[in-house]
Design an enzyme around this catalytic site. Structure first.
Site, PDB file in Angstrom:
ATOM      1  N   ALA A  10      12.477 -14.457  46.656  1.00 15.68           N
ATOM      2  CA  ALA A  10      13.301 -13.626  47.542  1.00 15.68           C
ATOM      3  C   ALA A  10      14.216 -12.748  46.690  1.00 15.68           C
ATOM      4  O   ALA A  10      14.842 -13.235  45.762  1.00 15.68           O
ATOM      5  CB  ALA A  10      14.141 -14.486  48.479  1.00 15.68           C
ATOM      6  N   CYS A  11      14.260 -11.475  47.039  1.00 14.59           N
ATOM      7  CA  CYS A  11      15.202 -10.579  46.369  1.00 14.59           C
ATOM      8  C   CYS A  11      16.215 -10.083  47.403  1.00 14.59           C
ATOM      9  O   CYS A  11      16.040 -10.291  48.609  1.00 14.59           O
ATOM     10  CB  CYS A  11      14.491  -9.415  45.681  1.00 14.59           C
ATOM     11  SG  CYS A  11      13.615  -8.288  46.765  1.00 14.59           S
ATOM     12  N   ALA A  12      17.239  -9.445  46.929  1.00 13.95           N
ATOM     13  CA  ALA A  12      18.335  -9.033  47.806  1.00 13.95           C
ATOM     14  C   ALA A  12      17.868  -8.113  48.938  1.00 13.95           C
ATOM     15  O   ALA A  12      18.323  -8.245  50.066  1.00 13.95           O
ATOM     16  CB  ALA A  12      19.427  -8.362  46.990  1.00 13.95           C
ATOM     17  N   GLY A  14      14.564  -7.817  49.740  1.00 14.98           N
ATOM     18  CA  GLY A  14      13.393  -8.446  50.359  1.00 14.98           C
ATOM     19  C   GLY A  14      12.174  -7.561  50.407  1.00 14.98           C
ATOM     20  O   GLY A  14      11.373  -7.638  51.332  1.00 14.98           O
ATOM     21  N   THR A  18      10.242  -9.501  45.622  1.00 12.71           N
ATOM     22  CA  THR A  18       9.826 -10.734  46.298  1.00 12.71           C
ATOM     23  C   THR A  18       8.320 -10.927  46.149  1.00 12.71           C
ATOM     24  O   THR A  18       7.858 -12.016  45.786  1.00 12.71           O
ATOM     25  CB  THR A  18      10.193 -10.670  47.800  1.00 12.71           C
ATOM     26  OG1 THR A  18      11.609 -10.550  47.915  1.00 12.71           O
ATOM     27  CG2 THR A  18       9.704 -11.888  48.553  1.00 12.71           C
TER      28      THR A  18
END
Length: 106
Positions: A10-12, A14, A18
């Site tokens: 998950a990245c900030a 998304g 990700t």
């Protein structure tokens, strides 16, 4: 018997990281003969959700995330390797080896 890992990416925002992290982990695990199931927590929601059985059979969990993991209580009691979402993109071999080493710790 194959080793088994589970992971959440998950990245900030998304979006890109990700799914890039998911792809890197899957490709490297396949080369190593390690079974892995990767849940993505992206802008469109949770993809390939890890169920209770997945959580039970995973020897360790990789959190390749730059944001809070949703429903993290599913992983209570598991050995968790926390890395940045970019780490498996840069070096998935190291991330997987670190997770396997964590799983082997008593």
């Amino acid at each position: 018997m194959s080793r088994k890992l589970i992971a959440v990416t998950a990245c900030a925002t998304g979006v890109a990281h990700t799914y890039m992290a998911e792809k890197a982990l899957i490709q490297q695990a396949k080369k190593m003969g390690v079974l892995i199931k990767v849940e993505t927590q992206g802008a469109t929601g949770i993809g390939n959700r890890l169920n209770e059985k997945d959580c039970q059979i995973g020897e360790a969990v990789i959190f390749a995330t730059d944001t809070k993991v949703r429903d993290a209580e599913r992983f209570d009691g598991k050995k968790i390797l926390q890395v940045n979402v970019s780490d498996p993109i840069k070096n998935a071999l190291k991330v997987i080896n670190d997770a396997l080493a964590l799983a082997d710790q008593k």
